[in-house]
Write a protein that holds these residues in place. Structure first.
Motif: not given
Length: 224
Positions: A11-12, A120-122, A208-210, A214-215
């Motif tokens: 994601v990051y 940030n892919l979300k 896959a990132a979705q 983890w945040v």
């Protein structure tokens, strides 16, 4: 040669996206693992894979020989030597030098953009307003793209022709940032962003990132 790509949170981690795209371009089978950054698992990775300090890292095994290559630029050069047919760099020497220059600047520069627009892919922020320093970085990136297209006589949709190269891989995280933060670009740059985001390996990584849970709070904004 067997490969295992160890990545940070997809994601990051724009750095991990670069290594993923380059490795996919070789068409060589590889294993992959995500190690969440700045956790106990990350500390364990650094102990087991010393001297690698950050992610991504490529573990290359051949017989009893185990090599650890860390940093996306080093991974790219290693894979280019091992897989010359993958075309990670342009064939023309002048274009190859240009591609390396773009990758090097992207690798070490654009500090305002990195700080104010983390990968940030979300998320999709519709009301983000870049400051002057970040705007200067954005303009510089678009100018570099136009320069690369001019240098290659505009042949092909990628930066250096019809074939995806390491230069495209290195700008993929920036493209994701432009979409995450709804950055207004010229038509040519927008079309290039669409192209990179539609690339099968990019789409696979983002999908896959979705599923990651983890945040990392310092990469999250409260505004929309």
């Amino acid at each position: 040669m067997q490969y295992k790509l160890v990545m940070g949170n997809r994601v990051y981690s724009g750095w991990s996206l670069r290594a993923w795209l380059v490795l996919r371009q070789t068409r060589h089978e590889f294993q992959h693992e995500v190690v969440p950054l700045y956790t106990e698992e990350f500390d364990l990775f650094r102990k087991e894979c010393f001297p690698a300090r950050q992610l991504p890292a490529l573990i290359a095994t051949e017989g009893d020989t185990r090599r650890i290559i860390w940093d996306s630029l080093s991974i790219t050069e290693f894979l280019s030597e091992r897989h010359p047919d993958a075309g990670l760099w342009p064939e023309d020497a002048s274009m190859r030098a240009a591609a390396r220059s773009l990758c090097a600047e992207m690798h070490s520069g654009f500090k305002a953009l990195r700080a104010k627009m983390p990968v940030n892919l979300k998320r999709h922020y519709k009301s983000f307003s870049p400051d002057d320093e970040t705007l200067a970085d954005i303009r510089r990136i678009c100018d570099l793209w136009k320069w690369a297209w001019a240098e290659s006589d505009g042949e092909g949709a990628y930066l250096f022709g019809e074939r995806f190269t390491a230069a495209d891989a290195f700008f993929a995280p920036v493209v994701s940032r432009f979409r995450t933060y709804s950055i207004d670009l010229d038509d040519l740059s927008n079309a290039y962003c669409d192209l990179l985001l539609r690339h099968p390996a990019t789409a696979e990584f983002i999908e896959a990132a979705q599923s990651e849970t983890w945040v990392m709070e310092h990469n999250e904004f409260n505004s929309e």
